[in-house]
Scaffold this active site. Structure first.
Site, PDB file in Angstrom:
ATOM      1  N   ASN A   1       0.867  -1.182   0.000  1.00  0.00           N
ATOM      2  CA  ASN A   1       0.000   0.000   0.000  1.00  0.00           C
ATOM      3  C   ASN A   1       0.899   1.227   0.000  1.00  0.00           C
ATOM      4  O   ASN A   1       1.543   1.533   1.003  1.00  0.00           O
ATOM      5  CB  ASN A   1      -0.880  -0.031   1.262  1.00  0.00           C
TER       6      ASN A   1
ATOM      7  N   LYS B   1       0.041   4.307  -0.344  1.00  0.00           N
ATOM      8  CA  LYS B   1      -0.601   5.485   0.281  1.00  0.00           C
ATOM      9  C   LYS B   1      -0.363   6.742  -0.571  1.00  0.00           C
ATOM     10  O   LYS B   1      -0.356   6.658  -1.780  1.00  0.00           O
ATOM     11  CB  LYS B   1      -0.076   5.649   1.711  1.00  0.00           C
TER      12      LYS B   1
ATOM     13  N   HIS C   1      -9.237   0.807   5.228  1.00  0.00           N
ATOM     14  CA  HIS C   1      -7.931   1.022   5.861  1.00  0.00           C
ATOM     15  C   HIS C   1      -8.092   1.928   7.079  1.00  0.00           C
ATOM     16  O   HIS C   1      -8.899   2.853   7.071  1.00  0.00           O
ATOM     17  CB  HIS C   1      -6.950   1.639   4.856  1.00  0.00           C
TER      18      HIS C   1
ATOM     19  N   GLU D   1      -6.475   4.322   8.148  1.00  0.00           N
ATOM     20  CA  GLU D   1      -6.314   5.764   7.895  1.00  0.00           C
ATOM     21  C   GLU D   1      -7.583   6.351   7.301  1.00  0.00           C
ATOM     22  O   GLU D   1      -7.923   7.506   7.541  1.00  0.00           O
ATOM     23  CB  GLU D   1      -5.086   5.994   6.989  1.00  0.00           C
TER      24      GLU D   1
ATOM     25  N   GLU E   1      -5.103  -5.487  10.654  1.00  0.00           N
ATOM     26  CA  GLU E   1      -4.050  -4.503  10.870  1.00  0.00           C
ATOM     27  C   GLU E   1      -4.288  -3.791  12.198  1.00  0.00           C
ATOM     28  O   GLU E   1      -5.058  -2.819  12.257  1.00  0.00           O
ATOM     29  CB  GLU E   1      -4.059  -3.465   9.745  1.00  0.00           C
TER      30      GLU E   1
ATOM     31  N   GLY F   1       2.717   1.737  10.771  1.00  0.00           N
ATOM     32  CA  GLY F   1       3.642   2.860  10.595  1.00  0.00           C
ATOM     33  C   GLY F   1       4.355   3.252  11.871  1.00  0.00           C
ATOM     34  O   GLY F   1       4.989   4.311  11.932  1.00  0.00           O
TER      35      GLY F   1
ATOM     36  N   SER G   1       3.793  -2.704  10.229  1.00  0.00           N
ATOM     37  CA  SER G   1       5.257  -2.696  10.381  1.00  0.00           C
ATOM     38  C   SER G   1       5.922  -4.024  10.020  1.00  0.00           C
ATOM     39  O   SER G   1       6.873  -4.448  10.678  1.00  0.00           O
ATOM     40  CB  SER G   1       5.638  -2.254  11.801  1.00  0.00           C
TER      41      SER G   1
HETATM   42  C1  PEP Z   1      -0.555  -0.197   6.260  1.00  0.00           C
HETATM   43  O1  PEP Z   1      -0.687   1.009   6.228  1.00  0.00           O
HETATM   44  O2  PEP Z   1      -1.420  -0.944   5.786  1.00  0.00           O
HETATM   45  C2  PEP Z   1       0.660  -0.729   6.875  1.00  0.00           C
HETATM   46  C3  PEP Z   1       0.682  -1.976   7.222  1.00  0.00           C
HETATM   47  O3  PEP Z   1       1.698   0.168   7.063  1.00  0.00           O
HETATM   48  P1  PEP Z   1       3.141  -0.164   7.666  1.00  0.00           P
HETATM   49  O4  PEP Z   1       3.621  -1.440   7.039  1.00  0.00           O
HETATM   50  O5  PEP Z   1       3.989   1.007   7.301  1.00  0.00           O
HETATM   51  O6  PEP Z   1       2.966  -0.312   9.144  1.00  0.00           O
END
Ligand code: PEP
Length: 249
Positions: A9, A11, A94, A96, A166, A172, A212
């Protein structure tokens, strides 16, 4: 159908030239794998990404879509617009989108419904906040996110659903759920789906972990029996890291 999937992703990162450069690097370095590999560039670069990857087995997916068919929704993108440029998988829900754009379970249920009606495969994201985990409510939060957005679907719809668990506290932040925490939640998700539907639905849905994931932790997380791959944010923006994560599966 349950399969191994690694999805990036991107973003709101990478302009047109950077998107193209990363796609070229990824295509060149893509290992021979049975896993499905997907990338989600920003909307303005989607059509070019599809063209760039015409002969590649990397699939281009979208980060979001609107639930309405068309009309006065300034700034939004419809399912038909995605299909029109050759994109038929879309991330929905998601964290966000939930946190910064007010997307509620009710809105997400509408998006999922529209996507499926249009023939778009849904990568549905969900997961608890840090306070939920600290207070021991993480299982009930996840259960209600699934129930509110997905449990009115027909069993047959589930062949078009990919789940991405997630935990918000791991996105992040550099903090990852331990492989045991991921497995525990994924097993719970499968059990919850099996109770709402049956074992054939729960055993056939791919459940990805996101939060992460990096080259250094991917292999251990992916080795867990109920983890079918990952949704990768930051590490998917660097070709060597993303390829290492793909290799880990
Ligand atoms: C995400 O935004 O779906 C995600 C998993 O981000 P990150 O890997 O940077 O934690």
């Amino acid at each position: 159908m349950r399969s191994k999937i690694v999805a990036g992703n991107w973003k709101m990162n990478k302009n047109m030239e950077e998107t193209e450069a990363l796609l070229i690097e990824l295509s060149a370095k893509l290992p021979d794998t049975k896993a499905e590999v997907m990338v989600a560039p920003t909307f303005v670069n989607l059509a070019a990404a599809v063209r760039n990857l015409e002969t590649s087995r990397i699939e281009v997916i979208a980060q979001n879509m609107h639930f309405a068919e068309s009309g006065a929704y300034t700034g939004e993108i419809s399912a038909d617009m995605l299909l029109n440029i050759g994109v038929d998988t879309c991330i929905i829900g998601h964290s966000e989108r939930r946190a910064y754009f007010g997307e509620t379970d009710e809105i997400l249920a509408k998006k999922v419904k529209t996507a499926l009606e249009k023939g778009i495969r849904v990568m549905f994201c969900f997961g608890e906040e840090l306070e939920d985990r600290k207070s021991g409510n993480h299982f009930s939060v996840v259960e209600s996110q699934l129930k509110n957005a997905l449990f009115s679907l027909e069993s047959s719809d589930w062949s078009k659903i990919i789940l991405a668990y997630e935990p918000v506290w791991a996105i992040g932040t550099g903090e990852t759920a331990s492989p045991e925490q991921a497995q525990e939640m994924h097993a719970f998700i499968r059990k919850t789906i099996s109770e709402a539907y049956d074992g054939s639905v729960s055993n056939n849905v791919s459940i990805l972990y996101g939060g992460s994931v990096k080259p250094g932790n991917a292999e251990e997380i992916f080795s867990k029996p109920d983890v079918d791959g990952g949704l990768i944010g930051g590490a998917s923006l660097v070709s060597d890291d993303f390829v290492a994560i793909i290799n880990a599966i």
